[in-house]
Write an enzyme that holds these catalytic residues in place. Structure first.
Site, PDB file in Angstrom:
ATOM      1  CG  HIS A  26      -1.495  -3.439  -9.679  1.00 24.86           C
ATOM      2  ND1 HIS A  26      -1.423  -2.697 -10.832  1.00 24.86           N
ATOM      3  CD2 HIS A  26      -0.716  -2.789  -8.768  1.00 24.86           C
ATOM      4  CE1 HIS A  26      -0.620  -1.665 -10.647  1.00 24.86           C
ATOM      5  NE2 HIS A  26      -0.174  -1.698  -9.394  1.00 24.86           N
ATOM      6  CD  GLU A  74      -2.015  -1.057  -6.008  1.00 23.72           C
ATOM      7  OE1 GLU A  74      -1.369  -1.782  -5.228  1.00 23.72           O
ATOM      8  OE2 GLU A  74      -1.528  -0.100  -6.618  1.00 23.72           O
TER       9      GLU A  74
END
Length: 408
Positions: free
Chosen positions: A209, A369
């Protein structure tokens, strides 16, 4: 993601090694510093990471003038990540799991058995990034380290109500080697998230992330200087107002083409058309773009370029290759300007005579992501279960990505 053609028998020996390390870490937990900074380096690239969340805290690469720039959003003081968790909870730079992104109603079924996990988002409506205490809040163990590579390991004993035990190795490495995939020897970060189901069938979908800003905060946001291309993403998953899949698959021509990054464009070019694309009363991007590989690429889990991005301000470019079936793109629409940029980033801008941004503003970054289809475990009609449900008798889950940097 199954990499049957890639994984060797040696990989299956990792659990025993990591279990020993995890047990050792547990017995000496009082001496483990989750905020210790580990630095890995290669020519023209330096990364800093901490065990808290197996987190990338800094990445230095050269701009078009040869000056080092930190292109990762976060904090200089590692302990500020804990403060962040307790306040904004941005997930800056962390590994998220056991199941990244959102799970509708915080529930799923495997072989007819229903599982309920903590509903951590939208006032207890759904689960985000693994529950109340996901992998981003765990203190990982350092199980291997060299000048250019580090491995963090986490033993998850049915945490947050997920079935069974899972062990995950988060491997980060940097290099500037000349290879067939990198003929110019450009600086590159490689991440491998290797997860093994040890005792029961279970969902696994980990992800990095990382918040990126290729203009290194020399601009107030990324809208007018950052070019974004998603070359293999002609479709995206439709969602409701809280970003839960609603059963539809959209073409990128939806929202009057706001979601079409196949040939690339500035992040802000069509953002005004993206009203509602990132949820109710939201204008911007927070979407799961499907990666549709051409047969020429080979197997469905082959490494392919999924994102290309560059900043006209610094000249820094980044190409992301992945073996995953989707990529979530978030345009930092939720950032409110209440988080200051790193003092080290501000200092670089000051030394260059650039005013730049003082805080992480709305649209001040891009999150990438690489992962599977959002909530694929609750949408079996999509045919994604083989890439999201894992068992002790099957292959590991492997999320493999490379981030290659250059200049334009």
């Amino acid at each position: 993601m199954h990499l049957r053609s890639y994984l060797s028998a040696a990989l299956y020996g990792l659990p025993a090694l990591a279990l020993d390390a995890a047990a050792s870490s547990t017995s000496n937990s009082s001496t483990v510093d989750p905020f210790k900074v580990y630095t890995i380096t290669a020519e023209n690239i330096t990364a800093k990471l901490i065990p808290y969340g197996a987190r990338l805290t800094s990445l230095l690469v050269p701009d078009r003038d040869g000056n080092e720039q930190d292109v990762v959003v976060g904090y200089d003081d590692p302990k500020d990540y804990l403060k962040d968790t307790e306040t904004d909870h941005t997930f800056f730079g962390a590994v998220v799991g056991r199941y990244a992104n959102r799970i509708k109603n915080g529930t799923f079924q495997i072989d007819g058995d229903k599982y309920d996990i903590p509903k951590s988002e939208n006032n207890g409506t759904d689960t985000l990034h693994g529950g109340d205490v996901g992998y981003d809040q765990r203190n990982w163990t350092v199980t291997a380290q060299s000048d250019s590579s580090i491995t963090f390991t986490l033993l998850d004993r049915a945490l947050e109500g997920f079935p069974g035990d899972v062990i995950t190795h988060a491997v980060f490495s940097v290099d500037s080697d000349v290879t067939a995939e990198n003929p110019k020897g450009l600086p590159q970060l490689t991440t491998k998230l290797i997860s093994l189901a040890l005792t029961e069938k279970t969902p696994i979908m980990t992800a990095n992330h990382i918040y990126w800003n290729l203009n290194a905060f020399k601009e107030t946001n990324v809208l007018d200087d950052t070019f974004l291309q998603l070359p293999l993403s002609k479709r995206l998953i439709g969602t409701d107002g809280i970003l839960i899949p609603n059963g539809t698959i959209l073409g990128v021509d939806s929202y009057d083409g706001a979601a079409d990054f196949t040939t690339g464009k500035l992040v802000g070019k069509d953002i005004k058309k993206a009203q509602g694309l990132c949820g109710t009363d939201c204008t911007g991007y927070d979407n799961c773009f499907i990666v549709d590989r051409d047969n020429a690429y080979g197997p469905s889990n082959s490494m392919v370029p999924v994102v290309r991005m560059n900043s006209s301000t610094t000249g820094i470019s980044m190409e992301v290759a992945s073996n995953q079936q989707a990529v979530q793109i978030y345009s930092c629409v939720g950032q409110k300007g209440n988080i200051a940029i790193k003092p080290s980033q501000a200092k670089r801008n000051e030394e260059e005579g650039i005013e730049g941004a003082k805080a992480v503003n709305q649209y001040g970054c891009i999150v990438i992501e690489t992962e599977g289809w959002i909530d694929g475990i609750n949408n079996p009609e999509w045919g994604q279960l083989s890439d999201q449900i894992y068992s002790p008798t099957g292959a590991p889950a492997v999320n493999w990505a490379t981030y290659k940097f250059g200049t334009v």
